[in-house]
Design an enzyme around this catalytic site. Sequence first.
Site, PDB file in Angstrom:
ATOM      1  N   HIS A  43      94.873  91.401  65.748  1.00 14.59           N
ATOM      2  CA  HIS A  43      95.241  92.754  66.207  1.00 14.59           C
ATOM      3  C   HIS A  43      94.447  93.149  67.451  1.00 14.59           C
ATOM      4  CE1 HIS A  43      96.630  93.830  61.840  1.00 14.59           C
ATOM      5  NE2 HIS A  43      97.323  92.850  62.384  1.00 14.59           N
TER       6      HIS A  43
ATOM      7  N   HIS B  58     105.769  94.232  63.932  1.00 13.52           N
ATOM      8  CA  HIS B  58     104.404  93.777  63.676  1.00 13.52           C
ATOM      9  C   HIS B  58     104.319  92.256  63.714  1.00 13.52           C
ATOM     10  CE1 HIS B  58     100.250  94.170  62.398  1.00 13.52           C
ATOM     11  NE2 HIS B  58     100.465  93.081  61.686  1.00 13.52           N
TER      12      HIS B  58
ATOM     13  N   ASP C 291     101.658  90.198  65.934  1.00 10.00           N
ATOM     14  CA  ASP C 291     100.833  89.070  65.490  1.00 10.00           C
ATOM     15  C   ASP C 291     101.007  87.854  66.400  1.00 10.00           C
ATOM     16  OD1 ASP C 291      99.614  90.318  63.361  1.00 10.00           O
ATOM     17  OD2 ASP C 291     100.997  89.545  61.845  1.00 10.00           O
TER      18      ASP C 291
ATOM     19  N   HIS D 195     101.138  83.013  61.176  1.00  7.04           N
ATOM     20  CA  HIS D 195      99.906  82.618  61.856  1.00  7.04           C
ATOM     21  C   HIS D 195      99.755  81.100  61.956  1.00  7.04           C
ATOM     22  CE1 HIS D 195      98.624  86.714  62.041  1.00  7.04           C
ATOM     23  NE2 HIS D 195      98.535  86.858  60.735  1.00  7.04           N
TER      24      HIS D 195
END
Length: 282
Positions: free
Chosen positions: A64, A220, A224, A247
Amino acid sequence: RGGGVLCGETGHLKLVPAPAGTGLVLRSPRKSDGEIEISPYRVVNTLNAVTLSNGTWNVSTVEHLLAALATAGITDLYIELDASEMPIMDGSSQAFYEAVQSAGVAVLNESIEPIRLQNAVWIVEGDKYLVALPHDGLRVSYHIDYQHPLLAGKSLTIDLDADVLANEILPARTFGFLRDVDHLKAKGLIKGASLDNAVVLTDDSYLNEELRFPEECIRHKVLDLIGDMYLLGRPIHAHFIASHAGHGLDVALARRILTQVSLDELADRRADSEPVAAAAAH
């Protein structure tokens, strides 16, 4: 100052200007912790968040802050933290970006060229994939398909610049499912999670009273991705196409991009040297 969403530990974060050429560096007030350079090769865990390590000190949930730094164009910075996790703030990148803008950004006497891909680069794992295509600018096409009526088969394609990132991506909060709470808590995670820093989905709706965007969750995911790609430490021009990504794929692609860029630069140097070598051979 704020608590971490995973461990619940309160940490103090300070951003300190760094000389040109420093890059992005995590520093701890405890000398025994040392420093961690921001790099995809420093990633040791991508479960639930990105964790960086130097072998002694681990820092999680860095994505973030990195998304905010990418938006602000920060390339040289000391990131001082006295904890093992970045503060979650409100679950988005907005507070970090606003703090940077409030402090001001100094322009250094050294230009940094964005990474420009010469060829497509991709990662595929089963039904998950993440592709980066050569592109003039930054674009993301993101597809999610969670087993939830509000997040099934959703897609978003968006062209990104600093203004769009700041207004349409950075405010999007992290999200999770109410059905996973007990399992995650049993594993010692989400100790700092609440409706104040996350969008929480029930079986068919949201626990939160309202969303910041109709498609806040997929925005969001874009946040990321931008943060994870800034592990590269410099801007990148590409069209990212993601499906069921996260991720793990983001970091794997960042590493592959570094390899590809190194190969391209090596090829460029060889091309430049060939006429000289031919002349010498004459």
